[in-house]
Design a protein around this motif. Structure first.
Motif, mmCIF file in Angstrom:
data_model
loop_
_atom_site.group_PDB
_atom_site.id
_atom_site.type_symbol
_atom_site.label_atom_id
_atom_site.label_comp_id
_atom_site.label_asym_id
_atom_site.label_seq_id
_atom_site.Cartn_x
_atom_site.Cartn_y
_atom_site.Cartn_z
ATOM 1 N N MET A 1 0.834 -1.175 0.000
ATOM 2 C CA MET A 1 0.000 0.000 0.000
ATOM 3 C C MET A 1 0.877 1.236 0.000
ATOM 4 O O MET A 1 2.032 1.189 0.387
ATOM 5 C CB MET A 1 -0.975 -0.041 1.176
ATOM 6 C CG MET A 1 -0.465 0.512 2.493
ATOM 7 S SD MET A 1 -1.640 0.480 3.856
ATOM 8 C CE MET A 1 -1.936 -1.244 4.053
ATOM 9 N N LYS A 2 0.311 2.335 -0.447
ATOM 10 C CA LYS A 2 1.017 3.615 -0.457
ATOM 11 C C LYS A 2 0.561 4.420 0.754
ATOM 12 O O LYS A 2 -0.632 4.532 1.029
ATOM 13 C CB LYS A 2 0.702 4.418 -1.724
ATOM 14 C CG LYS A 2 1.040 3.695 -3.009
ATOM 15 C CD LYS A 2 2.506 3.332 -3.053
ATOM 16 C CE LYS A 2 2.831 2.491 -4.250
ATOM 17 N NZ LYS A 2 2.421 1.117 -4.172
ATOM 18 N N ILE A 3 1.524 4.981 1.466
ATOM 19 C CA ILE A 3 1.255 5.742 2.673
ATOM 20 C C ILE A 3 1.841 7.144 2.506
ATOM 21 O O ILE A 3 2.991 7.294 2.069
ATOM 22 C CB ILE A 3 1.899 5.066 3.904
ATOM 23 C CG1 ILE A 3 1.336 3.659 4.135
ATOM 24 C CG2 ILE A 3 1.767 5.934 5.148
ATOM 25 C CD1 ILE A 3 -0.047 3.614 4.719
ATOM 26 N N LEU A 4 1.054 8.151 2.864
ATOM 27 C CA LEU A 4 1.542 9.521 2.919
ATOM 28 C C LEU A 4 1.950 9.817 4.357
ATOM 29 O O LEU A 4 1.170 9.589 5.288
ATOM 30 C CB LEU A 4 0.451 10.501 2.486
ATOM 31 C CG LEU A 4 0.797 11.984 2.674
ATOM 32 C CD1 LEU A 4 1.913 12.401 1.729
ATOM 33 C CD2 LEU A 4 -0.441 12.848 2.480
ATOM 34 N N VAL A 39 5.935 9.930 0.399
ATOM 35 C CA VAL A 39 5.060 8.825 0.016
ATOM 36 C C VAL A 39 5.930 7.586 0.074
ATOM 37 O O VAL A 39 7.030 7.561 -0.496
ATOM 38 C CB VAL A 39 4.472 9.014 -1.402
ATOM 39 C CG1 VAL A 39 3.704 7.768 -1.829
ATOM 40 C CG2 VAL A 39 3.582 10.251 -1.457
ATOM 41 N N VAL A 40 5.457 6.562 0.793
ATOM 42 C CA VAL A 40 6.222 5.329 0.926
ATOM 43 C C VAL A 40 5.351 4.146 0.512
ATOM 44 O O VAL A 40 4.129 4.184 0.631
ATOM 45 C CB VAL A 40 6.746 5.119 2.372
ATOM 46 C CG1 VAL A 40 7.657 6.268 2.777
ATOM 47 C CG2 VAL A 40 5.618 4.948 3.368
ATOM 48 N N LEU A 44 3.034 -2.081 5.972
ATOM 49 C CA LEU A 44 2.552 -1.593 7.260
ATOM 50 C C LEU A 44 1.306 -0.731 7.077
ATOM 51 O O LEU A 44 1.170 -0.038 6.074
ATOM 52 C CB LEU A 44 3.633 -0.757 7.953
ATOM 53 C CG LEU A 44 4.964 -1.451 8.243
ATOM 54 C CD1 LEU A 44 5.962 -0.459 8.840
ATOM 55 C CD2 LEU A 44 4.763 -2.643 9.158
ATOM 56 N N ASP A 45 0.420 -0.749 8.078
ATOM 57 C CA ASP A 45 -0.739 0.135 8.016
ATOM 58 C C ASP A 45 -0.358 1.492 8.624
ATOM 59 O O ASP A 45 0.712 1.638 9.219
ATOM 60 C CB ASP A 45 -1.960 -0.488 8.697
ATOM 61 C CG ASP A 45 -1.836 -0.641 10.201
ATOM 62 O OD1 ASP A 45 -1.229 0.230 10.865
ATOM 63 O OD2 ASP A 45 -2.375 -1.631 10.734
ATOM 64 N N PRO A 46 -1.201 2.525 8.470
ATOM 65 C CA PRO A 46 -0.857 3.855 8.983
ATOM 66 C C PRO A 46 -0.534 3.877 10.482
ATOM 67 O O PRO A 46 0.379 4.602 10.902
ATOM 68 C CB PRO A 46 -2.099 4.691 8.668
ATOM 69 C CG PRO A 46 -2.652 4.048 7.431
ATOM 70 C CD PRO A 46 -2.424 2.573 7.642
ATOM 71 N N ASN A 47 -1.245 3.103 11.288
ATOM 72 C CA ASN A 47 -0.949 3.071 12.723
ATOM 73 C C ASN A 47 0.445 2.520 12.994
ATOM 74 O O ASN A 47 1.160 3.021 13.863
ATOM 75 C CB ASN A 47 -1.990 2.240 13.479
ATOM 76 C CG ASN A 47 -3.337 2.904 13.514
ATOM 77 O OD1 ASN A 47 -3.445 4.109 13.748
ATOM 78 N ND2 ASN A 47 -4.382 2.136 13.280
ATOM 79 N N GLN A 48 0.830 1.476 12.265
ATOM 80 C CA GLN A 48 2.159 0.894 12.444
ATOM 81 C C GLN A 48 3.254 1.868 12.007
ATOM 82 O O GLN A 48 4.301 1.952 12.646
ATOM 83 C CB GLN A 48 2.266 -0.416 11.668
ATOM 84 C CG GLN A 48 1.386 -1.519 12.220
ATOM 85 C CD GLN A 48 1.324 -2.718 11.295
ATOM 86 O OE1 GLN A 48 1.109 -2.577 10.085
ATOM 87 N NE2 GLN A 48 1.509 -3.901 11.872
ATOM 88 N N SER A 66 -1.357 8.606 6.423
ATOM 89 C CA SER A 66 -2.621 8.246 5.776
ATOM 90 C C SER A 66 -2.362 7.317 4.589
ATOM 91 O O SER A 66 -1.373 7.484 3.869
ATOM 92 C CB SER A 66 -3.320 9.517 5.288
ATOM 93 O OG SER A 66 -4.513 9.216 4.617
ATOM 94 N N GLU A 67 -3.266 6.368 4.397
ATOM 95 C CA GLU A 67 -3.180 5.493 3.233
ATOM 96 C C GLU A 67 -3.656 6.252 1.998
ATOM 97 O O GLU A 67 -4.689 6.925 2.027
ATOM 98 C CB GLU A 67 -4.041 4.249 3.435
ATOM 99 C CG GLU A 67 -3.940 3.260 2.298
ATOM 100 C CD GLU A 67 -4.740 1.990 2.545
ATOM 101 O OE1 GLU A 67 -4.892 1.219 1.581
ATOM 102 O OE2 GLU A 67 -5.218 1.777 3.670
ATOM 103 N N LEU A 68 -2.890 6.159 0.914
ATOM 104 C CA LEU A 68 -3.264 6.798 -0.343
ATOM 105 C C LEU A 68 -4.042 5.816 -1.207
ATOM 106 O O LEU A 68 -3.701 4.641 -1.271
ATOM 107 C CB LEU A 68 -2.019 7.256 -1.119
ATOM 108 C CG LEU A 68 -1.223 8.395 -0.509
ATOM 109 C CD1 LEU A 68 0.015 8.665 -1.347
ATOM 110 C CD2 LEU A 68 -2.066 9.648 -0.402
#
Length: 87
Positions: A1-4, A39-40, A44-48, A66-68
């Motif tokens: 997943m992409k995370i901001l 952006v990564v 991992l989920d946003p909490n992790q 936040s998940e993108l």
């Protein structure tokens, strides 16, 4: 997943360096898109992700993780970074 990951460190310096070090170490597939944003790509989920970054922060700092989704728009984005966002 992409995370901001975006942050506002009230006092830069060593905490900024530590935050960048954690991001660089744990997210090899990343884009430092703006001065205080990444952006990564990660499992991992946003909490992790937030929990991973906490040691570099203090109570005066702000952090948003936040998940993108796949629906985004932008200009001036390199092909390499477009591929990161689209993968």
């Amino acid at each position: 997943m992409k995370i901001l990951i975006t942050y506002d460190l009230r006092l830069l310096g060593s905490r900024f360096a530590r935050l960048k070090e954690i991001i660089d170490e744990h997210f090899p597939n990343r884009w430092h898109c703006f001065d205080t944003s990444y952006v990564v790509s990660t499992d991992l989920d946003p909490n992790q992700v937030r929990d991973l970054l906490l040691p570099a922060l203090n109570v005066n700092d702000c952090l948003l993780v936040s998940e993108l989704g796949s629906n985004w728009a932008g200009i001036g984005i390199s092909e390499k970074n477009r591929q990161l966002l689209e993968s």
